[in-house]
Design an enzyme around this catalytic site. Structure first.
Site, PDB file in Angstrom:
ATOM      1  N   ASP A 163     -42.528  -2.224-105.091  1.00 42.46           N
ATOM      2  CA  ASP A 163     -41.691  -3.144-105.597  1.00 42.46           C
ATOM      3  C   ASP A 163     -41.812  -3.768-106.955  1.00 42.46           C
ATOM      4  OD1 ASP A 163     -39.456  -5.464-104.510  1.00 42.46           O
ATOM      5  OD2 ASP A 163     -40.815  -6.265-105.813  1.00 42.46           O
ATOM      6  N   LYS A 215     -35.492  -4.938-109.745  1.00 43.37           N
ATOM      7  CA  LYS A 215     -34.500  -6.070-109.967  1.00 43.37           C
ATOM      8  C   LYS A 215     -33.969  -6.404-111.308  1.00 43.37           C
ATOM      9  CE  LYS A 215     -37.759  -7.767-106.737  1.00 43.37           C
ATOM     10  NZ  LYS A 215     -39.101  -7.284-107.083  1.00 43.37           N
TER      11      LYS A 215
END
Length: 275
Positions: free
Chosen positions: A48, A78
């Site tokens: 991530d 993101k």
């Protein structure tokens, strides 16, 4: 509940995501290379990152140097706050993809619910999803009301809400809402930067099971069916964090840990963060 490091959970669009992974929040670019390689060498299959972390190039390099086939790795990034908006998000996605050196992402998240922008950001993410550039889309740091607002005007439901989650911030209302809506809750800062390790309940259980305080907390995450992505830059700690599948907390012990909740955040409240 996952029972092994590489076990997956099924997202609401059918995509399978590992229930445990490595977070690389603001890890230095070069350090990220080694951290990712260490994680993948020790069986992790989920990484991530985010554009805000400024280490996507390092993550991509670590993935390539690991020798693990791309299709075996689940990669999340993101879109940051100043990149939000429809066209801006499409451009931000391409930048992330280029830095990572990838042809697609497995999961793309809205990093924070920037007021007046996250709806347009989501429309761009739906476009990326429908074009097959990303296998799943979700959000991060969304309260229940943000999720409700987003879903009232969207065509694709978020698969994940990644939020600060640990025994001092158990987010029961949000967790219940996500479970009902078939949205997976994912924990960032699951160890509260080490500030939970001296909690008597945690220490007692660590002694009982012959585990570290971190392992007790991460096991609590797993037994609450929360996807978790602890951060570490040390190979031995990365390996240790994942060594939580050879014991099981009792229901009473899970409840005792949950009772430590103080609604205490290390990060910003999504209703009052600095956009």
């Amino acid at each position: 509940m996952i029972e092994h490091l590489q076990d997956t959970v099924t997202l609401n669009n059918g995509v399978k995501m590992p229930g445990f992974g490595l977070g690389v929040y603001k890890v230095d670019e070069e350090v990220a290379v080694d951290s990712v390689k260490a994680a993948l060498e020790n069986g992790y299959r989920s990484i991530d990152t985010a554009s805000f972390y400024n280490n996507e190039k390092g993550v991509g390099k670590g993935i390539r140097e690991s020798g693990v086939p791309r299709e075996e790795i689940f990669i999340t990034s993101k879109v940051w706050n100043d990149e939000q908006g429809y066209e801006e998000t499409l451009e931000a996605f391409e930048r992330s993809l280029e830095k990572l050196g990838l042809d697609y992402l497995d999961l793309y998240l809205i990093h924070w619910p920037v007021k007046g922008k996250y709806q347009d950001t989501w429309k761009a993410m739906e476009k990326l999803y429908n074009e097959g550039k990303v296998r799943a889309i979700g959000v991060s740091n969304f309260h229940v009301h943000h999720l409700q607002d987003l879903m009232s005007n969207s065509k694709v439901k978020p698969v994940v809400d990644q939020v600060e989650y640990h025994p001092h911030l158990s987010q029961e209302k949000l967790r219940a809402f996500c479970e009902e809506a078939d949205i997976k809750l994912e924990a960032w800062s699951p160890l509260k930067k080490g500030r939970l390790f001296d909690e008597p309940v945690i220490s007692e259980l660590a002694d009982k099971y012959g585990k570290t305080s971190a392992q007790i907390i991460l096991r609590w995450d797993v037994q609450n069916n929360v996807i978790t992505i602890p951060k570490s830059t040390h190979a031995h700690r990365i390996k240790e964090n994942a060594d939580i599948f050879d014991f099981t907390l009792t229901d009473e012990e899970v409840t005792r840990i949950s009772s430590l909740n103080k609604d205490d955040r290390t990060g910003k409240n999504p209703d009052s963060f600095d956009e």
